[in-house]
Design an enzyme around this catalytic site. Structure first.
Site, short mmCIF file in Angstrom:
data_model
loop_
_atom_site.label_atom_id
_atom_site.label_comp_id
_atom_site.label_asym_id
_atom_site.label_seq_id
_atom_site.Cartn_x
_atom_site.Cartn_y
_atom_site.Cartn_z
CG ASP A 15 -1.74 -1.29 1.31
OD1 ASP A 15 -2.22 -1.76 0.27
OD2 ASP A 15 -1.84 -1.84 2.42
CE LYS A 51 3.52 -2.60 -4.29
NZ LYS A 51 3.11 -2.25 -2.93
N GLY A 82 -4.06 -5.03 -4.13
CA GLY A 82 -5.13 -4.20 -4.67
C GLY A 82 -4.52 -2.89 -5.09
CG HIS A 83 -1.67 -2.49 -7.68
ND1 HIS A 83 -0.95 -3.26 -8.55
CD2 HIS A 83 -1.04 -2.59 -6.50
CE1 HIS A 83 0.07 -3.79 -7.92
NE2 HIS A 83 0.04 -3.41 -6.68
CD GLN A 104 1.34 -8.96 -2.06
OE1 GLN A 104 2.14 -9.61 -2.70
NE2 GLN A 104 0.10 -8.81 -2.46
P1 IMP Z 1 -2.01 -12.98 2.39
O1 IMP Z 1 -0.98 -12.48 1.44
O2 IMP Z 1 -3.42 -12.81 1.89
O3 IMP Z 1 -1.71 -14.37 2.85
O4 IMP Z 1 -1.94 -12.06 3.71
C1 IMP Z 1 -0.82 -12.09 4.57
C2 IMP Z 1 -0.60 -10.73 5.19
O5 IMP Z 1 -0.14 -9.82 4.20
C3 IMP Z 1 -1.85 -10.11 5.79
O6 IMP Z 1 -1.49 -9.37 6.94
C4 IMP Z 1 -2.34 -9.17 4.70
O7 IMP Z 1 -3.11 -8.12 5.19
C5 IMP Z 1 -1.02 -8.70 4.12
N1 IMP Z 1 -1.11 -8.32 2.70
C6 IMP Z 1 -1.18 -9.15 1.65
N2 IMP Z 1 -1.22 -8.46 0.51
C7 IMP Z 1 -1.16 -7.17 0.83
C8 IMP Z 1 -1.12 -5.96 0.06
O8 IMP Z 1 -1.14 -5.94 -1.17
N3 IMP Z 1 -1.09 -4.79 0.78
C9 IMP Z 1 -1.02 -4.79 2.13
N4 IMP Z 1 -1.03 -5.88 2.88
C10 IMP Z 1 -1.10 -7.08 2.25
#
Ligand code: IMP
Length: 447
Positions: free
Chosen positions: A15, A18, A50-51, A236
């Site tokens: 977040d 990017k 989520g972009h 991420q």
């Molecule tokens: P997962 O990737 O869905 O398994 O989530 C693992 C952790 O990474 C959680 O705390 C999510 O909230 C965080 N997370 C995964 N993708 C994103 C992203 O694109 N932005 C922010 N946090 C993320």
């Protein structure tokens, strides 16, 4: 004009903005090299990303959120997905269809034949595990961890090439059989589950079939060697890297920029790696944020800046700038430069900056494996800046002024912040500052 070859990655916990920067760089690449193609490539993660893109549309601005598709989809660039992506065919196709409808998207689409396919049971297992395991990470429920577990188990990985081929029913049966124990426990295997999946995926497989590519060769021969532009888009951020993040509260993919080159068959030395840093870090889900601002600053920034997850709608926790972590992230990503985002969201607010950690009574300047119990050590200097020039009437005018004149027009307070950041980092210059959420609201350094 020179070929644009860039990798854009997150230096915090995702977040960072990017998507907005990738979209702008893709637009720029197409403007300066109109006779060349531009491809935006994703190399890891899935719809947990989520972009949020605020892009011009029929005279106004439209908000478009992509989860599976690279951010090139809103600006006409080609898009590609690498072998380490957790590929959700259903969501990807719906985003492509939406972009075709809204923006008449006609770019070339390339999907690595090696990419693994993320299916319904991965998502259901993710949700089940989050609910039932004695320890969880606050996953987004997109199926990411079960998907990467299946990839590592090898025999349960269904490649995109298999997905679009006639082998798919057999591969699916095999994977479901191997996974029967865990799928039964999670009550996912209903009597017609397999059949329903096959029926649901038949039109999607047909629609996506033509996009399967030996991507490593296509990127090199059809783009790199032809002088075309390539923008690699991270998802991420470093804190969430499966090995180098805040274990175990991470995502399940390898997201550092050097990993992109390994899987895409592209040479690191040809690329500029740009780290994206939001002035203040945020974090959703579980996991530590060493500089968590459990105060008025944190609360107001969360609300005023709308710090809410684009994938889950959860509130993002807000922290004070943590330069110790940024330096670690810039090192691991092998960054050449940094773009600072959201400086508009903290104008007129007092910022303190973490420049060290206190760990078991000791002062350290490195990021330890375990950040629990680590206390931030803040610089004795604070920062506060104002962006709006009193003598300019509209938001558009003050933004245009900065964009035209670059950093030199920023207030001295913001200039000090940038200078101190660079002194602390030693080798990662800030090349641009984002001052708004819309495409083009980015000020590049002129001198
Ligand atoms: P997962 O990737 O869905 O398994 O989530 C693992 C952790 O990474 C959680 O705390 C999510 O909230 C965080 N997370 C995964 N993708 C994103 C992203 O694109 N932005 C922010 N946090 C993320």
């Amino acid at each position: 004009m020179t070929q644009i070859l860039e990798a854009i990655v997150g230096l915090q916990a995702g977040d960072e903005g990017k998507g907005k920067i990738v979209d702008e760089r893709a637009v720029y690449a197409q403007e300066v090299n109109p006779d060349k193609r531009t491809v935006v490539v994703r190399y890891q993660g899935g719809t947990n990303a989520g972009h949020t893109l605020n892009v011009p549309y029929k005279g106004s601005t439209v908000k478009f959120v992509t989860h599976a598709a690279p951010s090139g989809i809103t600006n006409g660039a080609d898009i590609a997905l690498g072998p380490n992506v957790a590929f959700n065919p259903e969501i990807f196709l719906s985003e492509v269809e939406e972009a075709r409808r809204l923006f008449e998207y006609q770019g070339r689409i390339l999907i690595s034949e090696r990419a693994g396919v993320l299916l319904d049971y991965h998502q259901k297992l993710d949700v089940f595990n989050e609910k039932n395991d004695i320890r969880n990470v606050g996953a987004t429920g997109s199926g990411i961890s079960p998907f990467y577990q299946d990839n590592a188990r090898r025999v349960t990985r269904i490649t995109f090439a298999e997905y679009i081929s006639e082998q798919f029913p057999d591969k699916l049966k095999e994977a479901l059989t191997i996974k029967k124990r865990e799928l039964t426990e999670a009550e996912i295997l209903t009597p017609h589950y397999e059949e329903e999946l096959l029926v649901r995926h038949q039109p999607i497989r047909r629609a996506l079939k033509k996009y399967s590519e030996r991507l490593e060769y296509r990127l090199r021969k059809d783009y790199l060697e032809k002088g075309d532009n390539i923008i690699i888009e991270g998802a991420q951020g470093t804190m969430l890297d499966v090995d180098m993040g805040t274990i175990p509260d991470t995502t399940a993919s390898h997201l550092l920029a050097p990993n992109a080159f390994a899987s895409l068959g592209l040479p690191r030395k040809a690329f500029e790696i740009i780290g994206i840093e939001k002035v203040y870090p945020t974090r959703v889900g579980k996991g530590i944020l060493p500089t968590l601002a459990n105060d008025e600053f944190g609360r107001t920034v969360q609300q005023e800046a709308g710090e809410v997850g684009a994938t889950t709608g959860r509130k993002r926790r807000v922290g004070y700038p943590d330069w110790v972590f940024i330096k670690y992230a810039a090192m691991l990503n092998d960054c050449d430069s940094i773009i600072l985002t959201r400086v508009d969201n903290v104008q007129d607010k007092e910022l303190k900056v973490c420049v060290g950690y206190s760990c078991n009574g000791e002062t350290i300047k490195e990021v330890p494996l375990d950040l629990r119990g680590v206390l931030p050590i803040y610089n004795n200097k604070t920062y506060k800046w104002h962006l709006w020039h009193a003598n300019e009437k509209s938001e558009k005018a003050w933004k245009a002024n900065y964009i035209q004149y670059g950093f030199d027009n920023f207030s001295v307070d913001l200039q000090y912040f940038i200078a101190d950041h660079e002194t602390y980092m030693e080798q990662y210059p800030i090349i641009a500052v984002s001052i708004g959420k819309n495409r083009g609201d980015t000020v590049y350094r002129k001198s």
